[in-house]
Scaffold this active site. Sequence first.
Site, PDB file in Angstrom:
ATOM      1  N   ALA A   1       0.822  -1.212   0.000  1.00 35.80           N
ATOM      2  CA  ALA A   1       0.000   0.000   0.000  1.00 35.80           C
ATOM      3  C   ALA A   1       0.858   1.266   0.000  1.00 35.80           C
ATOM      4  O   ALA A   1       0.431   2.302  -0.511  1.00 35.80           O
ATOM      5  CB  ALA A   1      -0.922  -0.002   1.219  1.00 35.80           C
ATOM      6  N   CYS A   2       2.067   1.182   0.553  1.00 36.55           N
ATOM      7  CA  CYS A   2       2.947   2.347   0.634  1.00 36.55           C
ATOM      8  C   CYS A   2       3.603   2.668  -0.696  1.00 36.55           C
ATOM      9  O   CYS A   2       4.285   3.686  -0.828  1.00 36.55           O
ATOM     10  CB  CYS A   2       4.032   2.105   1.685  1.00 36.55           C
ATOM     11  SG  CYS A   2       4.987   0.604   1.379  1.00 36.55           S
ATOM     12  N   GLY A   3       3.431   1.793  -1.701  1.00 39.65           N
ATOM     13  CA  GLY A   3       4.043   2.022  -2.997  1.00 39.65           C
ATOM     14  C   GLY A   3       5.255   1.165  -3.273  1.00 39.65           C
ATOM     15  O   GLY A   3       5.705   1.061  -4.415  1.00 39.65           O
TER      16      GLY A   3
END
Length: 336
Positions: free
Chosen positions: A154-156
């Site tokens: 989700a953080c990339g």
Amino acid sequence: MNKNILLCVSGGIAVYKAVALVSKLSQAGANVKVMMTASARQFVNPLSFQVMSKNDVYFDTFDEKDSSVIAHIDLADWADLILVAPATANMIGKMANGIADDMVSTTLLATTAPVWIAPAMNVHMYDHPAVKRNLERLAADGYQFIEPSEGFLACGYVGKGRLEEPEKITAIVLDFFAAPATIKPLTNKTVVVTVGALHVPLDEKHVISPQANGLIGQALANEARELGAHVIQIENGSLNDVMQQLEASKNQNPEIILIHAANVPTMEKTPLISVEGIKAVTFGQEVLGEPMLNIRSDRWIEFSEEAQLNGRIIATTNPQQFARTLWTHILKGEEQ
């Protein structure tokens, strides 16, 4: 399945997967109750879990829904299995250090049921030495793990840290409860497996680490789990730290079996792991003492196509098949 499963949910974006996990477990016949941390409730409303589980959701230590029992003790005793999913770095740290400052952590200290931990976090958090240290401590305490998968986070970032998919976790739970009553060959045994590459300092700013992919070591660890062992997996770290962890494990359980599958530097003055007083399998690494078995190959085992096992040539191109063959050989030696 007809088993009581307590799902402890800590706060991370993977909480949405925990809702699906409750649904899958319920569809499989489990009676699921959910307990949430305050952070988890920032991501998903407790009502979602209540609807999916058809049970009350617990999050306040002092909210006693039934005055005849103490809720966190009652739930700790009720569960046939406890899943901590997602398990954040914070929750893992609490569990490793015996902290009980909310309903989830208090219940986890009170239970005698099996507890499985499914970590989920940023890849760099998962690789942080403090998190690794806490995971190793929990493994030594007897907790089991559902390893995170790799992919887009989700953080990339892309890497290891995704909560395992609900369908796979449910399948693992079903297998656990469907397991035959017969005792597996490694039940009640502790197996320590070194995996990947271990590094040593070259100078104040540099380290030396050999090439490694960890496939053989991981396969040997997975097979040991299938055979019923409590597995302590030590992966891609400092050789000096590994030696300390191994000595601590030996002190806690002198009957451990060491599978030393990690590659180590061959430079002079490289510290040597001691296998004295324990059953150990090595793969050409130099050690102190005599291993019960030393597997020979022309290169590091994971980069070779075959290896020599007591004069017998076996293929190493399929790590899972190699692991099954090696453990069969080890267990035959244990029986003699």
